[in-house]
Each structure stands twice: as C-alpha cells, then as structure tokens.
Design a protein around this motif. Structure first.
Motif, mmCIF file in Angstrom:
data_model
loop_
_atom_site.group_PDB
_atom_site.id
_atom_site.type_symbol
_atom_site.label_atom_id
_atom_site.label_comp_id
_atom_site.label_asym_id
_atom_site.label_seq_id
_atom_site.Cartn_x
_atom_site.Cartn_y
_atom_site.Cartn_z
ATOM 1 N N ASP A 1 0.916 -1.075 -0.023
ATOM 2 C CA ASP A 1 0.041 0.003 0.193
ATOM 3 C C ASP A 1 0.716 1.360 0.018
ATOM 4 O O ASP A 1 0.295 2.227 0.360
ATOM 5 C CB ASP A 1 -1.005 0.038 1.375
ATOM 6 N N ARG B 1 -4.999 7.386 -5.521
ATOM 7 C CA ARG B 1 -5.479 6.225 -5.971
ATOM 8 C C ARG B 1 -4.754 5.831 -7.243
ATOM 9 O O ARG B 1 -4.354 6.662 -8.020
ATOM 10 C CB ARG B 1 -6.977 6.344 -6.618
ATOM 11 N N ARG C 1 -6.189 0.776 -6.353
ATOM 12 C CA ARG C 1 -6.048 0.417 -5.004
ATOM 13 C C ARG C 1 -5.586 1.934 -4.340
ATOM 14 O O ARG C 1 -5.012 3.024 -5.333
ATOM 15 C CB ARG C 1 -4.857 -0.474 -4.841
#
Length: 826
Positions: A144, A165, A173
C-alpha cells in the motif's frame, strides 16, 4: 582529352543540364534511402530510463532469419531472476538490480488517469530507483506504499505523505506516497515483491542493471558474454536498444523501408540518367564521328563521352547529396507522424550514404555514357560521319535483340499480373505493381522498333507539316521513342502504384466493414490496457448482444518454400472463442469456437488447412506449435493469423488493448463508461490505421510514389528540352529551305501530339491488364478501386509536359538566325 571534352561540353550545355538535373535528383533519392537504411543498422534508441546503470543486460531480442540477417522481436523476453544475484557477485560489479515493467497509472482529483509518460510500462520495483535518480523520503515497505517519479507527482499534484489512488495492472488501489524520484521519470515504484506480483513475473525479470567502475567495465562485459552468450549486453548509447525492444523493431522497419524503396528508385534513376546521357551523346554524334575520322580510337571516344558525363555528374552530386540528407530527416518525421517510428529514435548521419550515392551514380553514368557512345565509337570513320546526320537503322541484329527482349518482358509482366487471381493476399499487390514496371522496361527496349513500325503505317497525306512530322517520327524513331517510352513509363508508374494501394485499401476496408459486427470499441490507453473484469461487466449490461477482448501481437511463422526454410513475421490478432458475435472472418473451414489452448486460425493466403500444425515463434522468440482450428477468407482485413489467448499468455501484454461490443442499448453502455475512469468509447477498430483511417504503410507508399513521380516527370521534361534544343541545325535547314517559324512550330506540335498519344496509349495498355486482374482478384470486379480522376489527370500532365517542353524548347531554338545555328553545329 580533357581539353577536347570541355570544348565540346560548352557547346552542349542544354544536354548536359539534363544530365545534371537527372543526377541531382538521383543523388537526393539514393542518399535518402541510404540514410534510412544505415540508420536501421546503426541508430540507437535513446536511454530514457535506468540512465544510472553502466551496463544493461537483457534477453537477445533478435531472431536469426534462415535467409540471412535477423528479425527484431518486439515483445520483451524475460530473464531468470536468479541471474541478478549471480551478476552481483562478479568481480568488479558494484551493484546489480532486476527491473520489471507493468501497466500503472495515478488517478487525479477528478478521478481520471494522469498521463505523464507511457502507462503501459510505468510500474516498476523500487530497487531500480538507484539507476534512475535520487530519492527524497523513505522506501515503500508494503503493497500500500509507492514512490512516484517527479514528473508524474507534479502532474497529479501529489507529494510525500499524500494518499492517492493508483491503477496497477488494471486494478485500482489506495496507496500512500513515501518518496519521490527526483528525475525526469514518470514511473510508479512499488516494493520489489509487489512489483513482481503485479507484473506476473515471479522468478523472472525484464532487465538487469549493473554499476561497475569504468576501468573494469570491459572485463565485466566480457565475463557476462562468455558465461551467458545468449544475453544482450550493452553499455553507452547502445543501452537504449536493450531498454526498449520495440525500438529495435522500428530499426528493422527502416531497413525494410530502405530496401523496398531502393529497388524502384534505382530503376528510375537508371532510366532517367541513361536517357539524359543518350540525348547528350546523340547530339554529339557528328563531333565524335569526326574525331574518329582524324584518328581517335574507339576507347578514346568512349572515354571522352564518359569524361564529359562524369564532370556533369560531379557538379550535380555537390547539391544533390546534401539535399538527400535533408529529405531523409523529413522522411523520419513522416514516419513518426504515422506512428511507425518512435519520436526518440534518431537517424544516423555519416559519410557512407554520400559515398555510396556518389559511387553508384558515377558508375551508372560511366556505363550509360560508354553504352551510348559504343556504336559511334565502333563504326568505321566514314560510316560514322555518314550516320551522324541520321539515326542508325532499327532493323539490325542489335535492334532485333532489344525488340525481342522487350516483347518478352511485356509478356512476362502480363503473366505475373495473374497472381491476384491465384492468391488474394498482399503478395498479389506487390506482383501487380511489379508487373507494370517489368512491362514498362520492356516498352523501353522495344519502343524504337515498334514506333518505327507504327509510323510506317501512319498516313502521309495532309499538310506539309504533318508530312514532316510523320517522316521525322519514322526516320528518328530512336530519338522519339526515348521520349515516348519515358512518358509511357510515367503513365504505367502512376496508374499501377496508386491504384494498387487504393485497391488494397478498399479490399481491407471491405473485409473489416463486412466482418465487424460490433458497433463500439472500449479501450483504456491511459491505463495501459483494459482492466480485468471489464469484459464481464460489459456483457452483463442491458442490450449487449456480444462482447470480446481483442489484442495484437507479433508471430513468426516458419514454413518451407521451394525446399528452403522461410520465416515470416506478421502482426496477429488475439481472439478467444467468444469472438463470433462481434466478428465474422468468413470462416470457410473449422470454427473460431475452438480457439483455446495452443491453437490459431489461419487466413486462406497462408495455404494452411484445419488440423495442420503451424510452427511458430511468439513475439518474444519462444517457439510454439499451434494447431489450425479454422481457415478464414477475410485475411486482407484481419491479417493472416489469429492466435488464441492461451497460446500467447505470458508472452505478450496481459491486458487487452480493446473490447469490441455489439449492443442495442447505447445509453446503458454510455452510462457504464461514465462510471469507469480511464475507459474510452469509440468506433470498432481491428487494423492499424494512420491519419484519416488510411493504413500507415499505404501513406508511406503514396508519399514515396509522389517523390519518385516528381523526379520522373523532371527527368522527362529535361530529356525533351535537351532533345528539342539539339535540333537547332535541323530547324535552321528547314528555315533556309523556305519553312516559316509557324510551320516549324506546327511540325513539332504534331510530333509532340504523336509522341504523347503513343505514350498514353502504350502506358494505359500496359497498366490495364494488371489493374483489371487485380480488381478481379481482390474485389471481384474487372476494375480497381481508386480515384477515377487520376486517369485523366495523368493523361493531362503527360500531355502538358510533352507539349509544353517541346514548345518552349522549339521557340528557344528558333531564336538563333539559321546561319548562326548551322555555324554552331558545324
């Protein structure tokens, strides 16, 4: 000898100007094609990324062609990831890292992708930032977290610590930006583990970057090549070739383009230069014959003629070669505009094209000049002087041989034109154009004899000027045939080359229009490909009657021809068994429903049958054997091969380039598109097109035709001017015998009319057969497709050149008083 040559040249300026013009245009064209060819061999792609790596190692992207040379593979071949650690332990290596690329894009505040580079290859592993530039912030530590290239972050308005994003490999993601890469890079950098997963390349890498001190670099490269001989190792400027294999394929295009253009260019240059020299030598026959009479040997006569021609050619090469370099740069810009060459691939400029053009043209000039002077140099002195006022007869053994050879070439061209009736393929297009050119060469050889025979049948009744025109046509058949056949070649050249291209366009358009059932296409260029799951979502929409994913790849097909192994590279569509509702390829055997596993569908032009095993090499060079499950007829529009997705999986891009959709509810489809960022709705496109929907290769051919046609028309005009200006003594004799200026102008106009009519009739006749057969073979009708106005315009241009050049040159020749004109001749 040089003194005599210069004295003779001063009195034949008009003829030498024609030679200079012909050589100048030839030098420009040959230099242009030579620069393109040399660039294909020597030009290097720019190093746009991984600039900090001293050495780049990748898979060899060249496939050995059994016929010689190699074929560039456009799809990236991967390397074993274990090679990274092995190369890192080599003596002298400071650091080594593996690089992978995959589609990635950042979504802006408006939810749309931010384009700041190539999204198809924007995703990478963070370890390669050591070769890209310095970083600010901390390295990403989880899936992430990402680092962004400076340009991309600036375009998206993001910085370290911001949340964004990201669409990676088609999946969206939310990530946190931990660092920026302070370079002109537009990449999205994940952890190496996440990058390997997203690229679908666990256990493999695309490239390996290495840093090594300069004093150890050669030794390290030699060690890598000795231990892994099948890898491509590059340093310096050549790193760009390893970095982007697609640019290597573009270099191959330059070589192929240069090779295809050089043939017709050399033929035209040879015709124009030889024609101009023929006129120049013909106007000097009396002087050369008198030199024979006073003791000059045949070798001296030929050397004198060749010396004059080479001096004129040398003068023409000075501006012609630099003009060729300028034209080469314009040709590169055209290719970039047509998306056939990347903007970053430069041309390579060196003295080699200039040297090659100079040697080739000087050799052509030498051969043409010596051939033109051969007869007068070999004749006995008395006969040479006697024939210097008239042409040698066209019924000798040499004339019969030329006439027979010309008629055989015309017959051979006619037989070659039958190819479209046998094979509805691109080869048929090439053979139709070649048939016209072969027939035109035959016309040049047989023209004098045939024109003399034709003129003998022309009525001699009428006005004195008409009688003179017909008599001149018969008595000087070689001189008039030289102009007439060149005009006829222009007609053949324009008609065959333009109409073959327009007929190909029509056949491709008919195939794709008839075979495409879909009404829309969905693409995602800003995301690097259509995201996974989009196809299923589209099929679930109201009104959708069919949807299928479509991509393209490169396949190399191996087959035997006349006992030799041949490998042909071709662009192939990737279709699944669900394509039937949106595409109709006119399947004549088998079914597209069987396109699963290691299978292909083959066009009729490949001569493969259902059940055959096709020996293929995929776009990255991986060998494969595919079973033919269908044969289709519309291969002009959809290509010769269609591959199943299973066959090329893992060897080409994972994301589909577009979806073809057939629906009765456009509103539902539009609403779906509005809810998906990055998707673009357009017309269904299944073939590569250029500006205004015209295939890019057609634009190239048409541009080349325009340049070559301009050169051809210039050569024709120069030849006619030189030939007419050389008749000053003839005009002076007629005036002294009572002819008025108006009567002489009337005579030359009638001559121009006869020449033009003969040229147009012969040109249209020779072009008609291949064009009729091409229309029957490709379109099922006895005429080609194309602009009808081209035929009258071609006739008008040929007539205008024929009449205008003769008229102006005659008026210029008549300015001299008859006595002065005869004195200059004598």
């Amino acid at each position: 000898m040089l003194y005599v040559a210069s004295k003779m040249a001063r009195r034949r300026i008009a003829a030498l100007v024609a030679v200079i013009s012909a050589v100048l245009g030839g030098a420009a064209l040959i230099t242009t094609t030579a620069v393109l060819g040399e660039s294909g061999f020597r030009s290097h792609a720019p190093v746009t990324r991984l600039t900090g790596a001293d050495v780049l190692v990748g898979a060899d992207q060249n496939f050995p062609d059994p016929a010689g040379g190699s074929i560039a593979l456009p799809e990236r071949a991967s390397l074993q990831a274990g090679l990274v650690s092995e190369m890192a332990t080599l003596p002298g290596v400071s650091a080594a890292a593996g690089d992978v690329s995959f589609p990635a894009a950042v979504l802006g505040a408006d939810g749309q992708p931010v384009v700041a580079g190539d999204p198809a290859t924007a995703g990478h592993g963070f370890s390669t930032t050591a070769f890209v530039g310095t970083t600010t912030g901390t390295a990403p530590t989880g899936g992430d977290q990402v680092a962004l290239g400076q340009n991309l972050a600036r375009a998206a308005g993001l910085g370290v610590g911001d949340t964004a994003r990201v669409v990676a490999d088609g999946r969206t993601r939310t990530v946190r930006i931990t660092s920026l890469v302070t370079s002109a890079d537009a990449g999205v950098y994940f952890t190496d583990e996440a990058a390997a997963e997203l690229a679908g390349s666990a256990g493999s890498v695309d490239l390996i970057g290495i840093t090594v001190p300069s004093d150890r670099r050669d030794a390290v490269i030699e060690e890598i090549r000795s231990r892994w001989p099948n890898l491509a190792v590059a340093q310096g400027d050549s790193r760009g070739d390893v970095l982007d294999p697609g640019l290597g394929a573009a270099r191959t295009l330059l070589v192929a383009l240069s090779g295809s253009m050089s043939g017709i260019t050399l033929i035209l240059v040879g015709f124009i230069v030889a024609g101009a020299l023929g006129v120049s030598i013909d106007n000097q026959r009396r002087e050369l014959a008198l030199l024979r009479a006073v003791g000059a040997t045949p070798r001296q006569i030929r050397r004198l003629a060749a010396g004059q021609a080479c001096v004129a050619a040398g003068l023409a090469l000075v501006p012609g070669i630099p003009l060729g370099y300028l034209l080469a740069d314009q040709a590169r810009r055209l290719l970039v505009r047509l998306d056939l060459l990347p903007e970053g691939l430069p041309l390579t400029f060196s003295p080699l094209p200039a040297l090659g053009a100079a040697v080739l043209l000087l050799l052509t000039v030498q051969i043409a000049a010596r051939s033109a002077a051969w007869r007068v140099s070999r004749r006995p002195a008395t006969e040479a002087v006697a024939e210097s006022r008239t042409e040698a007869p066209n019924d000798g053994r040499g004339a019969r041989i030329r006439n027979g050879a010309g008629l055989l070439l015309i017959a051979g061209g006619t037989m070659l034109a039958v190819t479209p009736l046998v094979s509805r393929s691109v080869i048929a297009i090439s053979t139709s154009a070649l048939a016209g050119i072969i027939a035109a060469i035959g016309l040049a050889l047989a023209g004098p004899t045939q024109l003399q025979a034709l003129s003998a049948r022309l009525p001699r009744r009428g006005s004195p000027t008409a009688w003179l025109a017909v008599s001149n046509l018969q008595g000087y058949a070689r001189r008039f045939a030289g102009a007439g056949t060149t005009l006829g070649i222009a007609v053949v050249f324009v008609i065959t080359y333009v109409f073959t291209q327009t007929t190909l366009m029509r056949a491709q358009a008919d195939d794709t229009a008839t075979g495409t059932k879909a009404g829309f296409s969905i693409s995602a260029p800003a995301l690097g490909g259509v995201p996974p799951g989009t196809l299923e979502s589209v099929r679930a929409l109201a009104g959708v009657e069919g949807a299928a994913a479509v991509s393209t790849t490169t396949l190399l097909r191996q087959y035997r021809m006349l006992g030799d192994v041949e490998v042909e590279s071709t662009s192939a569509m990737i279709l699944g068994p669900d394509a039937a509702p949106v595409l109709d390829l006119d399947v004549s055997a088998g079914s597209l429903d069987d396109l699963t596993g290691a299978t292909v569908a083959a066009g009729a032009s490949t001569h493969l049958e259902v059940g055959d095993e096709a020996t293929l090499y995929l776009g990255d060079g991986t060998p494969a054997t595919a079973r033919v499950v269908a044969v289709y007829e519309r291969d002009l529009g959809f290509g010769p091969l269609v591959a199943s997705p299973d066959l090329v999986a893992g060897h080409t891009a994972d994301l589909a380039s577009s979806l073809l959709v057939r629906t009765t509810d456009e509103a539902a489809l539009s609403a779906f598109m509005a809810s998906r960022p990055g998707l673009v709705l357009g017309d269904p496109v299944t073939t590569a097109t250029g500006p205004k929907g015209v295939p890019a290769d057609v634009w190239i051919n048409l541009a080349a035709i325009g340049v070559l046609l301009g050169y051809l028309l210039l050569g024709i005009a120069n030849k006619l001017v030189a030939a007419t200006t050389g008749r000053r003594a003839e005009f002076a004799t007629l005036r002294l015998n009572g002819c008025t200026t108006r009567q002489i102008l009337s005579m030359t106009r009638r001559e121009a009319g006869l020449i033009t009519a003969t040229a147009v009739t012969a040109g249209l006749g020779l072009a008609a057969t291949p064009m009729v057969l091409l229309g029957l073979g490709l379109l099922g009708r006895p005429y080609p497709s194309g602009p009808v106005w081209l035929v009258p315009v071609t006739i008008g241009v040929v007539a205008l050149i024929g009449f205008l050049t003769v008229e102006l040159a005659t008026r210029h020749a008549l300015r001299l008083p008859p006595a002065q004109a005869l004195a200059q001749r004598e």
